[in-house]
Write an enzyme that holds these catalytic residues in place. Structure first.
Site, PDB file in Angstrom:
ATOM      1  N   LYS A 172      -2.119   2.261 -11.156  1.00  0.00           N
ATOM      2  CA  LYS A 172      -2.169   2.979  -9.877  1.00  0.00           C
ATOM      3  C   LYS A 172      -2.320   4.482 -10.130  1.00  0.00           C
ATOM      4  O   LYS A 172      -1.837   4.971 -11.153  1.00  0.00           O
ATOM      5  CB  LYS A 172      -0.861   2.744  -9.103  1.00  0.00           C
ATOM      6  CG  LYS A 172      -0.683   1.350  -8.528  1.00  0.00           C
ATOM      7  CD  LYS A 172       0.639   1.264  -7.771  1.00  0.00           C
ATOM      8  CE  LYS A 172       0.905  -0.137  -7.251  1.00  0.00           C
ATOM      9  NZ  LYS A 172       0.015  -0.519  -6.150  1.00  0.00           N
TER      10      LYS A 172
ATOM     11  N   ARG B 261       1.174 -11.767  -5.409  1.00  0.00           N
ATOM     12  CA  ARG B 261       0.746 -13.110  -5.021  1.00  0.00           C
ATOM     13  C   ARG B 261       0.799 -14.075  -6.208  1.00  0.00           C
ATOM     14  O   ARG B 261       1.012 -15.275  -6.028  1.00  0.00           O
ATOM     15  CB  ARG B 261      -0.655 -13.051  -4.402  1.00  0.00           C
ATOM     16  CG  ARG B 261      -1.715 -12.530  -5.315  1.00  0.00           C
ATOM     17  CD  ARG B 261      -2.967 -12.055  -4.569  1.00  0.00           C
ATOM     18  NE  ARG B 261      -2.788 -10.731  -3.964  1.00  0.00           N
ATOM     19  CZ  ARG B 261      -3.733 -10.090  -3.279  1.00  0.00           C
ATOM     20  NH1 ARG B 261      -4.924 -10.637  -3.096  1.00  0.00           N
ATOM     21  NH2 ARG B 261      -3.486  -8.908  -2.767  1.00  0.00           N
TER      22      ARG B 261
HETATM   23  N1  BES Z   1       3.092  -3.496  -4.406  1.00  0.00           N
HETATM   24  C1  BES Z   1       1.778  -3.290  -3.939  1.00  0.00           C
HETATM   25  C2  BES Z   1       1.698  -3.171  -2.416  1.00  0.00           C
HETATM   26  C3  BES Z   1       2.386  -1.964  -1.812  1.00  0.00           C
HETATM   27  C4  BES Z   1       1.658  -0.811  -1.557  1.00  0.00           C
HETATM   28  C5  BES Z   1       3.720  -2.015  -1.461  1.00  0.00           C
HETATM   29  C6  BES Z   1       2.299   0.283  -0.993  1.00  0.00           C
HETATM   30  C7  BES Z   1       4.345  -0.922  -0.906  1.00  0.00           C
HETATM   31  C8  BES Z   1       3.643   0.223  -0.662  1.00  0.00           C
HETATM   32  C9  BES Z   1       0.871  -4.454  -4.361  1.00  0.00           C
HETATM   33  O1  BES Z   1       1.216  -5.109  -5.520  1.00  0.00           O
HETATM   34  C10 BES Z   1      -0.493  -3.903  -4.559  1.00  0.00           C
HETATM   35  O2  BES Z   1      -0.660  -3.093  -5.424  1.00  0.00           O
HETATM   36  N2  BES Z   1      -1.439  -4.352  -3.745  1.00  0.00           N
HETATM   37  C11 BES Z   1      -2.778  -3.908  -3.812  1.00  0.00           C
HETATM   38  C12 BES Z   1      -3.670  -5.113  -3.702  1.00  0.00           C
HETATM   39  C13 BES Z   1      -5.110  -4.869  -4.082  1.00  0.00           C
HETATM   40  C14 BES Z   1      -5.233  -4.553  -5.551  1.00  0.00           C
HETATM   41  C15 BES Z   1      -5.919  -6.092  -3.740  1.00  0.00           C
HETATM   42  C16 BES Z   1      -3.013  -2.960  -2.639  1.00  0.00           C
HETATM   43  O3  BES Z   1      -2.412  -3.142  -1.579  1.00  0.00           O
HETATM   44  O4  BES Z   1      -3.782  -2.015  -2.807  1.00  0.00           O
HETATM   45 ZN    ZN Z   2       0.392  -4.193  -7.281  1.00  0.00          ZN
END
Ligand code: BES
Ligand code: ZN
Ligand code: ZN
Length: 489
Positions: free
Chosen positions: A269, A343
């Site tokens: 990230k 997931r």
């Molecule tokens: N943990 C994150 C989602 C999240 C984002 C929770 C902001 C709390 C605050 C999750 O694992 C994630 O990174 N999701 C990605 C999915 C994408 C790569 C398809 C997202 O939401 O960008």
């Molecule tokens: Zn994630």
């Protein structure tokens, strides 16, 4: 900690008394309380509007050193949340004053007939939830929580009311426990540690606890879960908590996403998105804490709580984009993006629970997608379920507890977005649009005919700024919701 006292009881002087004041009508039967409210409304800075607040000292007909007047607005707009907020505000002000006990005047429900509100319950929840500080990481503890909160009811507390307070306290303690876990820094809750913290609390509550370690997870071929953990030096765990007898009439199961830190993995990230990723175990915290609360509520059903716990880190041993793993259920998954990890751990935990316990209903809670925050904002969770009844029950509990949930669709034709050239399914969609939906559709492929709902709590699980009854950090969202929902499943 929460107690009832009859209105007008002879008592020694209280440190502080809080009175909710309605803008346009009298809501208190007790003469001294009602008169004090009218007196406060004569001040130019206090009209009883929602959020108005003033403190007066040594009022002559009230046995209290300080009287805290809290405006709740117009009668026709009153709702339970107004009273949670009012009681929470009073407790927070009390903590700042450095007092140890607070008395709250509960309006007579007969006076608030227009809206027939469960006032005592709402005030008790707000007060209990606000009476909390996360200060274990501070050298100097400047503030102290209240030792006792008492509710003045008219004329005498009934047995039902006392039972209600005990229930509220049990459930809200669960919320506070979940908040502490979520706010805890990620260096102190890596999977081995977090699973021990949960197991210790669960055992205290007399839940049956089993913890699957890495060896067991490998034996059971939970490759999707293991793939997420592969980059971290901390080994994964699957904690299973059980409440109730296997002969109970029905079994329901909760599953909570427990990523103790989500760096994104090899799909690392960017800086701004890493900050609060210690909260990526909020689903796990809510499920574990709800199970502990449920053990105190003693319902006549069997409840299973499954908590997959991993840390998502990049390293030489981390899973790569392009890797293909075989899930516990048997489907192969192409890892399109290592940041779509929630997931992966959830489907293995859910398939395992379905196979082993055959629950009548299964609900998962997860901080699953940023897309859900885009869709619904930071205060409302997304609900996904093919079952109208189950989705409706969740939305209804959300209204009752003010842990708000909004249903989003699971459109059949979006499933093709998850196609993989090489495996049975891919963990990301080919488009970034509708990310909360495609995440839910991915999981739907693994639960098949089990009655299932997914609640995406990425928005409401964590707050950066305090509100009336929650400090900045974890909110414990989901604990009150699940406890309420239990009766409807
Ligand atoms: N943990 C994150 C989602 C999240 C984002 C929770 C902001 C709390 C605050 C999750 O694992 C994630 O990174 N999701 C990605 C999915 C994408 C790569 C398809 C997202 O939401 O960008
Ligand atoms: Zn994630
Ligand atoms: Zn995540």
């Amino acid at each position: 900690m929460l107690q009832l006292i009859p209105m007008g009881a002879k008592r020694k002087e209280a440190e502080a008394l809080a009175i909710p004041v309605c803008e346009d009508q009298a809501i208190h039967i007790n003469k001294a309380v009602a008169a004090a409210a009218e007196q406060a409304k004569k001040l130019s800075e206090f009209k009883g509007k929602k959020g108005d607040f003033v403190v007066l000292y040594d009022l002559k007909d009230l046995k209290a050193k300080r009287t805290l007047f809290c405006g709740v607005g117009k009668m026709e707009d009153l709702e339970p949340e107004t009273f949670r907020a009012m009681a929470g505000r009073a407790v927070k002000e009390g903590i700042k004053m450095g007092i140890s006990e607070l008395l709250l005047a509960v309006p007579d429900p007969k006076d608030v007939v227009v809206n027939r509100l469960p006032l005592l319950e709402a005030m008790a929840e707000g007060a209990c939830l606000a009476n909390h500080l996360f200060d274990s990481y501070k050298k100097e503890k400047k503030l102290k929580i209240l030792k006792k909160i008492r509710f003045m009811v008219n004329p005498n507390g009934t047995k039902e009311q006392r039972g209600l307070l005990r229930r509220v306290e049990t459930v809200c303690r669960g919320t506070l426990l979940a908040r502490d876990w979520v706010s805890m820094p990620p260096n102190d809750k890596r999977p081995e540690q977090f699973s021990k913290l949960i197991a210790a609390e669960a055992r205290k509550a007399s839940l049956k606890v089993s913890v699957l370690d890495e060896t067991r997870l490998k034996q059971r071929k939970m490759e999707a879960l293991l793939a997420v953990a592969a980059g971290s030096r901390s080994k994964p765990r699957l904690v299973v908590l059980e409440y109730g007898s296997r002969y109970a009439k029905k079994t329901v199961a909760f599953v909570g996403k427990g990523v103790t830190f989500d760096s994104g993995g090899i799909n690392l990230k960017p800086s701004g998105s890493l900050e609060d990723m210690k909260s990526d175990m909020s689903g796990a915290a809510a499920v574990a804490a709800a199970m502990i609360a449920i053990a105190g509520l003693k319902p006549k059903i069997r409840v299973i709580g499954a908590i997959p716990i991993v840390e998502n880190m990049p390293s030489g041993s981390a899973t790569r984009p392009g890797d293909i793993v075989k899930s516990f259920e048997g489907k192969t998954i192409e890892i399109g993006n290592t940041d779509a990890e929630g997931r992966l751990i959830l489907v293995d935990a859910m398939s395992y629970i379905i196979k082993r316990y055959k629950p009548r209903a299964l609900i998962d809670l997860a901080t699953l997608t940023g897309a859900c925050i885009i869709a619904l904002g930071e205060k409302i969770a997304g609900v996904f379920s093919p079952d109208d009844g189950l989705a409706g029950a969740i939305v209804a509990s959300g209204i009752k507890t003010h842990e708000r949930c909004w249903r989003l669709p699971l459109p059949e034709d979006y499933k093709s977005l998850l196609k993989s050239e090489f495996a049975d399914i891919k963990n990301i969609s080919e488009t970034r649009w509708g990310g909360a939906i495609t995440a839910a559709l991915f999981m739907a492929e693994f639960v098949r005919d089990t009655r299932w709902a997914h609640i995406d709590i990425a928005g409401p699980a964590y707050i950066k700024k305090e509100n009336e009854y929650c400090s900045a950090g974890g909110t414990g969202f989901g604990v009150r919701l699940l406890c309420d929902l239990l009766e409807e499943l």
